[in-house]
Scaffold this active site. Structure first.
Site, PDB file in Angstrom:
ATOM      1  N   ARG A  29       0.822  -1.219   0.000  1.00 52.87           N
ATOM      2  CA  ARG A  29       0.000   0.000   0.000  1.00 52.87           C
ATOM      3  C   ARG A  29       0.852   1.263   0.000  1.00 52.87           C
ATOM      4  O   ARG A  29       0.489   2.270   0.613  1.00 52.87           O
ATOM      5  CB  ARG A  29      -0.936   0.059   1.208  1.00 52.87           C
ATOM      6  CG  ARG A  29      -2.083  -0.919   1.155  1.00 52.87           C
ATOM      7  CD  ARG A  29      -3.263  -0.339   0.393  1.00 52.87           C
ATOM      8  NE  ARG A  29      -4.215  -1.403   0.062  1.00 52.87           N
ATOM      9  CZ  ARG A  29      -5.214  -1.779   0.834  1.00 52.87           C
ATOM     10  NH1 ARG A  29      -5.436  -1.169   1.968  1.00 52.87           N
ATOM     11  NH2 ARG A  29      -6.014  -2.746   0.460  1.00 52.87           N
ATOM     12  N   ARG A  33      -3.800   6.383   0.292  1.00 57.56           N
ATOM     13  CA  ARG A  33      -4.300   7.586   0.969  1.00 57.56           C
ATOM     14  C   ARG A  33      -3.305   8.305   1.857  1.00 57.56           C
ATOM     15  O   ARG A  33      -3.525   9.455   2.213  1.00 57.56           O
ATOM     16  CB  ARG A  33      -5.553   7.235   1.784  1.00 57.56           C
ATOM     17  CG  ARG A  33      -6.775   7.073   0.914  1.00 57.56           C
ATOM     18  CD  ARG A  33      -7.946   6.540   1.694  1.00 57.56           C
ATOM     19  NE  ARG A  33      -7.635   5.233   2.240  1.00 57.56           N
ATOM     20  CZ  ARG A  33      -8.529   4.367   2.686  1.00 57.56           C
ATOM     21  NH1 ARG A  33      -9.806   4.693   2.707  1.00 57.56           N
ATOM     22  NH2 ARG A  33      -8.174   3.198   3.161  1.00 57.56           N
ATOM     23  N   ARG A  42      -6.689  11.050  -7.143  1.00 59.93           N
ATOM     24  CA  ARG A  42      -7.509   9.840  -7.082  1.00 59.93           C
ATOM     25  C   ARG A  42      -8.958  10.055  -7.526  1.00 59.93           C
ATOM     26  O   ARG A  42      -9.562   9.200  -8.151  1.00 59.93           O
ATOM     27  CB  ARG A  42      -7.444   9.289  -5.652  1.00 59.93           C
ATOM     28  CG  ARG A  42      -8.565   8.411  -5.167  1.00 59.93           C
ATOM     29  CD  ARG A  42      -8.469   6.987  -5.666  1.00 59.93           C
ATOM     30  NE  ARG A  42      -9.365   6.121  -4.912  1.00 59.93           N
ATOM     31  CZ  ARG A  42     -10.684   6.053  -5.101  1.00 59.93           C
ATOM     32  NH1 ARG A  42     -11.260   6.781  -6.023  1.00 59.93           N
ATOM     33  NH2 ARG A  42     -11.432   5.249  -4.356  1.00 59.93           N
ATOM     34  N   ASP A  78      -6.309  -4.024  -7.698  1.00 64.60           N
ATOM     35  CA  ASP A  78      -6.851  -4.597  -6.467  1.00 64.60           C
ATOM     36  C   ASP A  78      -7.037  -6.100  -6.654  1.00 64.60           C
ATOM     37  O   ASP A  78      -7.106  -6.580  -7.790  1.00 64.60           O
ATOM     38  CB  ASP A  78      -8.183  -3.943  -6.090  1.00 64.60           C
ATOM     39  CG  ASP A  78      -8.519  -4.190  -4.624  1.00 64.60           C
ATOM     40  OD1 ASP A  78      -8.074  -3.405  -3.773  1.00 64.60           O
ATOM     41  OD2 ASP A  78      -9.186  -5.199  -4.328  1.00 64.60           O
ATOM     42  N   TYR A 153     -14.142 -12.823   0.406  1.00 59.81           N
ATOM     43  CA  TYR A 153     -15.016 -11.703   0.035  1.00 59.81           C
ATOM     44  C   TYR A 153     -16.252 -12.177  -0.726  1.00 59.81           C
ATOM     45  O   TYR A 153     -17.360 -11.702  -0.490  1.00 59.81           O
ATOM     46  CB  TYR A 153     -14.256 -10.681  -0.814  1.00 59.81           C
ATOM     47  CG  TYR A 153     -13.244  -9.896  -0.005  1.00 59.81           C
ATOM     48  CD1 TYR A 153     -13.668  -9.025   0.990  1.00 59.81           C
ATOM     49  CD2 TYR A 153     -11.883 -10.028  -0.229  1.00 59.81           C
ATOM     50  CE1 TYR A 153     -12.743  -8.320   1.747  1.00 59.81           C
ATOM     51  CE2 TYR A 153     -10.959  -9.320   0.521  1.00 59.81           C
ATOM     52  CZ  TYR A 153     -11.394  -8.469   1.504  1.00 59.81           C
ATOM     53  OH  TYR A 153     -10.495  -7.771   2.260  1.00 59.81           O
TER      54      TYR A 153
END
Ligand code: CP3
Length: 348
Positions: A29, A33, A42, A78, A153
């Protein structure tokens, strides 16, 4: 533009436990952010829309390499990109994570997992990879979600703390479970092969949530599909990295499915981790990302401890034990990379 020569890459050498001239470091990562330049470009909406814009995804992948001078880049994408691209019905909700409209529950749901045709389904990923390899001074890491973590998920429908639905499916319907894992392994293989064929130089398989499993369940229900993924890409001759969180008790099994390097989180000291994997296997990690938030002094101390515990082993790539947290001060990571690059490298 000439493609940069990566034969001297300390990252690629360390993945294979070969000599290198500086300690290689990158951060999971590293794009994201915590970077003001990321927040500036973004835009709003789902990250899946940002990933689908090659110029934007290229810029975001380059940002941390430019700022920190990391020794590898990781593609801005992702783990749910392939299942999203084949229309499974998944989105990534900011602040939450992947959310599935109709979770995977029955045999009929297998039909919603058709094979991935990377050129047709994820052309934007391949365009981003091609842009990047023309520009990057360091190797690009291709990645995919491991079958278990993606299944978590699809079956839970959203991020879970207890994984009760996915474990129930695993423990009560083996034929369906193994069919699901097999489809997800094929998706990962197709995606990874296409990224490497487009120019990426290493692979990381993210089994982030495998640490939720008892070792016996990992071995029986998960390892075969992850082994299938590694078997399906090993002819590409790029280093294969296998990562998960809370996997102290699984490190040996995660190495055995075919990894050249295993990621270690901060809960397992590197010297202990080393005793759990075969000699040939390199280690990646393992600074606690929360320590970085405490500031430079605690970060330097913890990083020095990581290096002490590595004890000069050639097979080590410095990283955090999990991703950079959004509230991280990028200035501390800048100091960390500069400091690591001044330290002596491994010799044995
Ligand atoms: O530098 C990098 O590592 C960038 C590429 C990357 C992203 N996701 C971008 C992203 C990678 C390698 C991933 C993998 C990923 N995605 C994993 C495995 C790694 C891990 O953290 O264990 C997992 C579990 C996911 C699923 C996912 N995607 C989660 C849990 C979230 C967080 C949701 C949130 O908003 O907090 C995402 C979204 C996501 N993927 C972000 C980024 C930079 C968050 C920021 C955004 O929406 O702009």
């Amino acid at each position: 533009m000439p493609v940069p020569d990566l034969t001297e890459s300390p990252f690629l050498a360390a993945c294979r436990s070969l000599p290198h001239d500086r300690i290689p470091v990158w951060f999971m990562r590293q794009a994201g952010r915590s970077l003001p330049e990321y927040r500036a470009v973004r835009g709003t909406g789902s990250i899946l829309q940002a990933i689908a814009q090659p110029d934007l995804a290229t810029e975001i992948t380059l940002q941390p390499v430019r700022r920190y001078g990391t020794d590898a880049a990781i593609l801005y994408s992702d783990i749910v990109t392939p299942v999203h691209a084949i229309g499974f019905g998944v989105d990534i909700v900011p602040g939450v994570g992947p959310v599935v409209e109709h979770p995977f529950r029955t045999t009929a749901d297998l039909d919603r997992l058709r094979p991935l045709d990377p050129e047709a389904d994820t052309p934007y990923v391949l365009a981003t990879v091609r842009n990047l390899v023309a520009e990057l001074p360091v190797p690009l890491i291709a990645f995919a979600g491991a079958p278990f973590t993606v299944a978590s998920y699809l079956v839970e429908g959203r991020p879970s703390r207890t994984y009760t639905n996915v474990k129930t499916l695993m423990l009560t319907d083996e034929p369906l479970w193994f069919a699901l894992m097999d489809r997800l392994a094929d998706l990962a293989i197709a995606s990874l092969r296409s990224q490497v064929e487009a120019g990426a130089s290493a692979i990381q398989l993210f089994d982030s949530w495998a640490g939720a499993l008892a070792p016996a369940h990992y071995e029986r229900y998960v390892a075969p599909a992850s082994r299938k993924v590694f078997d399906g890409v090993c002819d590409l001759n790029v280093p294969l990295i296998h990562f998960g969180v809370h996997t102290g008790e699984l490190l040996g099994a995660m190495a055995d499915v075919g990894a050249d390097m295993v990621g270690v989180d901060w809960r397992t000291p590197l010297d202990v981790a080393r005793t759990r994997v075969p000699d040939r296997c390199a280690l990646q990690g393992n600074l606690d990302p929360a320590v970085v938030i405490a500031g430079w002094e605690p970060t330097r101390e913890a990083a020095a401890d990581v290096l002490r515990r590595n004890a000069g082993h050639l097979g080590h790539v410095f990283n955090l034990g999990h991703g950079v947290l959004p509230e991280t001060d990028p200035g501390v990571l800048e100091q960390l990379v500069a400091w690591l690059h001044e330290q002596p490298t491994g010799t044995r």
